[in-house]
Write an enzyme that holds these catalytic residues in place. Structure first.
Site, PDB file in Angstrom:
ATOM      1  N   CYS A   1       1.142 -97.305  -8.670  1.00  0.00           N
ATOM      2  CA  CYS A   1       1.220 -96.090  -7.847  1.00  0.00           C
ATOM      3  C   CYS A   1      -0.161 -95.557  -7.479  1.00  0.00           C
ATOM      4  O   CYS A   1      -0.355 -95.026  -6.381  1.00  0.00           O
ATOM      5  CB  CYS A   1       2.039 -95.007  -8.551  1.00  0.00           C
TER       6      CYS A   1
ATOM      7  N   HIS B   1       2.004 -90.921 -13.357  1.00  0.00           N
ATOM      8  CA  HIS B   1       2.518 -91.235 -12.027  1.00  0.00           C
ATOM      9  C   HIS B   1       1.544 -90.634 -11.021  1.00  0.00           C
ATOM     10  O   HIS B   1       0.812 -89.690 -11.347  1.00  0.00           O
ATOM     11  CB  HIS B   1       3.932 -90.661 -11.853  1.00  0.00           C
TER      12      HIS B   1
ATOM     13  N   ASP C   1       5.911 -89.728  -2.123  1.00  0.00           N
ATOM     14  CA  ASP C   1       6.099 -90.478  -3.366  1.00  0.00           C
ATOM     15  C   ASP C   1       6.879 -91.742  -3.014  1.00  0.00           C
ATOM     16  O   ASP C   1       8.055 -91.673  -2.654  1.00  0.00           O
ATOM     17  CB  ASP C   1       6.866 -89.635  -4.382  1.00  0.00           C
TER      18      ASP C   1
END
Length: 205
Positions: free
Chosen positions: A30, A83, A99
């Site tokens: 990510c 994250h 996201d």
């Protein structure tokens, strides 16, 4: 309800990234996916780079629950060690979250993302309280480096296949991912918030 909110504002709001399935995406990387989103904004000039932020979410124990993730089971949160999402604060003061791992809209209004994906720390044990390091997009692009060693096991095998492009590095560093995941405000780049302060600071005033 969440979707309706996102839809009703999307007519005036112009996405600053490609559509979700056109973005550069590697599962479990990510931090690099968000770097690539910043790069797209910079190269394409879809908005001023000073409107975008890389947001690292973690805590001292590296255990943070996030709901509405693609890998969620039912209404259970996924517990990540960290994250990373992209935050876009428009000139009009609206905040959107990008996201690539959520089942919520892409982009999603911060108010909606916050209620659906973050929920609240109130009912969580302190070990799971979220902190967020918010780094301006241009600083993130200049300073972030990862040799992806955190994704190898003790034998040197990949836990998850790496992105197809070369590792992101800077003249100063080949690996500083830990500085970004660390939630000690005295080190690293950007500002560190607890969850309620973050939402209060960036939600529409």
């Amino acid at each position: 309800m969440g979707n309706m909110n996102a839809e009703s504002t999307s007519s005036e709001y112009k996405m600053i990234t490609p559509s979700r399935n056109q973005c550069v995406y590697t599962s479990c990387y990510c931090e690099e996916n968000v770097w690539k989103l910043c790069e797209f904004v910079k190269d394409q000039g879809t908005c001023s780079l000073d409107e975008v932020y890389a947001v690292f979410i973690s805590n001292e124990r590296k255990m943070i629950p996030i709901w509405k993730q693609k890998s969620s089971r039912g209404d259970q949160p996924v517990i990540w060690d960290y994250h990373v999402i992209l935050l876009h604060v428009t000139k009009q003061g609206q905040s959107y979250i990008y996201d690539l791992d959520t089942i919520l809209p892409f982009p999603c209004l911060l108010d909606v993302y916050s209620k659906e994906a973050f929920r609240s720390d109130e009912h969580l044990k302190p070990a799971f309280w979220r902190k967020l390091r918010v780094i301006p997009g241009d600083i993130y692009m200049k300073k972030f480096a990862s040799d992806r060693s955190h994704m190898k096991d003790s034998e040197g095998n990949w836990r998850m296949p790496p992105p197809p492009y070369p590792c992101l590095e800077t003249s100063e560093s080949k690996m500083n991912l830990d500085h970004f995941i660390c939630m000690d405000a005295r080190v690293g780049y950007g500002e560190v918030y607890n969850l309620s302060d973050f939402v209060q600071h960036f939600e529409v005033k």
